[in-house]
Design an enzyme around this catalytic site. Sequence first.
Site, PDB file in Angstrom:
ATOM      1  N   ASN A 195       8.747  10.248  -5.455  1.00 52.77           N
ATOM      2  CA  ASN A 195       7.727  10.706  -5.632  1.00 52.77           C
ATOM      3  C   ASN A 195       6.982  11.561  -5.026  1.00 52.77           C
ATOM      4  OD1 ASN A 195       4.462  10.289  -6.164  1.00 52.77           O
ATOM      5  ND2 ASN A 195       4.946   8.622  -7.699  1.00 52.77           N
ATOM      6  N   GLY A 205      14.226   5.713   2.179  1.00 56.43           N
ATOM      7  CA  GLY A 205      13.275   5.186   2.313  1.00 56.43           C
ATOM      8  C   GLY A 205      11.891   5.985   3.690  1.00 56.43           C
ATOM      9  N   GLY A 246       0.796  -0.995   0.154  1.00 63.73           N
ATOM     10  CA  GLY A 246       0.079   0.312   0.209  1.00 63.73           C
ATOM     11  C   GLY A 246       0.674   1.022   0.084  1.00 63.73           C
ATOM     12  N   GLU A 298       8.471   4.649   7.191  1.00 60.23           N
ATOM     13  CA  GLU A 298       8.332   4.495   8.703  1.00 60.23           C
ATOM     14  C   GLU A 298       8.600   5.746   9.596  1.00 60.23           C
ATOM     15  OE1 GLU A 298      10.674   1.087   8.252  1.00 60.23           O
ATOM     16  OE2 GLU A 298       9.323  -0.282  10.128  1.00 60.23           O
TER      17      GLU A 298
END
Lengths: 337, 752
Positions: free
Chosen positions: B644, B714, B479, B717
């Site tokens: 993005n 990343g 997701g 989180e």
Amino acid sequence: MNRFDYVRAGTVAEAVQAFGSDPSARFIAGGTNLIDLMKYNVEKPGRLIDITRLPLNTIEERDGGLRIGALVSNADLAYDDRIRSRYPLLSSAILAGASAQLRNAASTGGNINQRTRCYYFYDEGTPCNKREPGSGCPAIGGVNRIHAIFGASDACIATHPSDMCVALAALEATVQVTGPDGDRAIAFADYHRLPGDDPAKDNTLKPGEMVVTVDLPAKDYGQHHTYLKLRDRLSYAFALVSVAAAFELDGQTIRTARLALGGVAHKPWRNLEAEALLQGKPATRENFQAAADLIVAEAKPQSENGFKIELARRAIVRGLEQAAAGTPQTQSDKRIQ
Amino acid sequence: MATQISPASGRDTFVGRAMSRVDGPAKVTGLAKYAGEFAAPNLAHGYVVSSAITKGRITAIDAAAAEAVPGVFKVITHENRPSIAGEAEAYQDMVAPPGAPFRALYDETIAFSGQPVALVVAEDFDTARYAASLVRVSYEAETPHTDLEAQAGSSYDPPEKRDGIKPPPEPWGDAGSAFDGAAIKVSQQYRIAHEHHNPMEPHASTVVVEDDGTYTVYDKIQGVANSQLYLTNAFGLKPEQVRCLSPYMGGGFGCGLRPQYQLFLAMLAAQDLNRSVRVVLTRDQMWSFTYRPGAVQTVSLGADTSGNLQAIRHDALHGTSQYEDYQENIVNWSGILYGCDNVELTYRLAKLDTATPGDMRAPGAVTGVFALETAMDELAYATRIDPIQLRIANYTDTDPVEEKPFGSKALKACFRQGAERFGWSKRNPEPRSMRDGKELVGWGMACGIWEALMMESSAKVTLTADGRLEVGNSTGDIGTGTYTILTQIAADALGLPMEHVTTKLGDTDLAKAPVAGGSWTAASSGTAVMKACRDVAEQAFKLARGLEGSPLANVDFERVVFSKGRIEVAGDPAKSVVLTDVMRQTGTETLEATGSASPDKDFAKQYEAYTHSAVFAEVKIDEELGIVRVTRVVSAIAAGKILNTKTARSQILGAVVMGIGSALHEESMLDHRLGRFMNRNLGEYHVPANADIHDIDVIFVDEEDKANPLGVKGVGEIGIVGTAAAISNAVFHATGKRIRDLPITVDKILAA
């Protein structure tokens, strides 16, 4: 979920007849609570009598008040122009509860007959006197921060979860029921009951009786009212404490006071002494505090919910202030007024 | 104008922009299928019967009434199940902690509440669910122990460390003496409640028995390779006999990292009955496996009057199950976020009669950084130093544990930009000094930190003669937007429109990739895709250069860019060829390549890699009633290159919402007498509702990092880390009450 027979009734008489004296029969309308309970194996009806086609979905004028059909949806009731203008307290209380989707499906009769959200009641892996009489009440001494502070018993400390009913209690509605022994009217204060030693019974309906209408008296408290709901998140949570308050004022003097609490007892909680205390007095914070102190004086905490006593005291004062000032709590903006 | 050459050798046409999800239309139209939605001929449905006790043993199971229900095929229990692997090691999956994994229906032992004790298999779900209600299980119950603090006395340092989780480092300096001698001291206990992940999609597995006897398995899992490994080991199958797919997930948050028991039971029933079986768990059963375990932490900070840290001690007591030593990195952050000469970090486990806990979004950091960053706010008040200034005073560009510089750390830019956007300079630090009508207003801030990880990963790309590209590997898009970013990277690398790139994920027939977790997927799969595309680009370039009269003759590969369907000489676009022409003229049907990526060892020798954030929160609290509203959050993130900006922003927004839930709402409440979580539904386990969420502002600060060729770190989180501390600090600023026990509910505010 168990297997069940399904009967669709076309008239009220047919519905009552279909129910008969079958203790395993249940009326079903919106099903927003009953279906959940069936999935949890808490309710195991042998027969469902679908009453959704009965002609009970109108709101009509009656004796200066309004008569609400048992099948009027919570959404239709809350947004009805007559309710919004004459009984805004009821509209507000309904909109404080559940979600838009649930309010679209849930009926007036179903709302007042909904069952407690006590965790143990829902968990067939634990004892519960309401679910299995005599098995015990692990909520006592267990996880009970949402449980009752008024009117609980050694057998049960569950609360009634409805918001709508708190407003109906303050408005002194009447519940019209019908059943095998005919029609009767039940004053709202007498409709729900305290658990005592028979917590399996939520209300005073006799076997086979169904709610036909809920009648609102002419007295409407259109100006001075509020429904203040305090909860663990700002929407879609049951009340820790809620306050339905309404006044008739002569200037700053209280002619009539109505006050009902939700989330604190096995039924919407009223204290007529406190209402009487306010009558004829000025609408001041001091008097509101005196009423609140009187009400919470008889509160009894469980192991984890002692905070609800002080929260209730403060909520009562704020609710009465909101009502007196004519600034009812809005249910769209969650900021407390 | 200089040509922007992306690391992926094309132009940055799509990478770095706000692109809508490529899988969005499939999801909103219902075309995207989830593990519990795949059908098969004669599909049977399994419904799990859950244990009513927490600890003890099953003495009898009476399934006669259930099996007599028409449509029921079998009630599978430990007494009648087919033979399965006997040794616990066979059930260890890729991310299993040390210990003996839970084996469903293995024997009569009950180790946690809600443990599966039978699987009712029937021709449809409703029949199975009804029959399950008729199964009578008798138990011999023992007293459970689920109270973490009551078990503190028997806590221990886990003898075997969990793979990938660094144990606390050896202490350095002398934290005890330094704390004792510090002019300013803060030492407090902090608690966080047990939390359950509760993604929208329930856990589900569909095992399809194919005509040739092989299995096609649709599983809710964050990496299909893990399901395949688990099934082959537990059931003695060969990898070629089990194809696992998980094309879409309705949320993972970590609870889909390990194969859960519904997968095991579906395969067990499929083998037993030799027919396809689907098992879907209920919302209630979400509380019968993996959760973020509660923790009790003590943080002691010693500082001089200027706020310079002289001692940091951070101790955590953490819960695990009786059968596995689940571990998180809770305390290490306190040694990394700030520079300090005397640091002592300790971590202990206590065994509880629950299922083994598991990773939940930023595991360890959510818990540990909440405590550290609340303590830092307490130190800011004790030293009368602005919370940002205090953090800058103790800023470090070097990882004090590894004694290596951070590859990049734009945390100061997060402070600056976040503070400006939030209006921090207008803050009166005095508690209870700001109000808005009946509400007290509080402004708080905190830092967040998370590892920038990368895992070995591969990806295969295939360019066809029509100029279309297929990209794939076995990792999952949980997701987060992985389909989209891989499509962007591939499209840019070969100069194609995104519509001409198809990305396939979550299938063990695709190139090997790890589970999607740890925020490592963008770096790992992204780099693998980029390398595979680069390989195909070079192949295409060589074909192009070999064409008769090629404008690319005598040009090196490094000097061309792929743009708008052409291969052109950088800075000289007149010299170009059309990619599809190259394919056609050379009679090439397909070009394919497999790229692999792994952490850059040279980089790792020199640098440490972390993402950072500065989170600012505004709360408004009704002074009399204690009801909290989080009215504003600004989250400034330093996470390297953002592939993005739309999907990355969504990651941060979602994580901030989850952080608000952790701060104010989420709590799985245990009845310790029963050893049972009691609020097992979404009506009573509170996550934030729309009404709880107001303005959330996300800032991505510029940060260049070289840990991988894409420069990404990343973002899955980092957005949740520190959010709860920023809110708890804001609650203090508003009320003057320090609540060190999450979630901050109204009872705690009234009591404080």
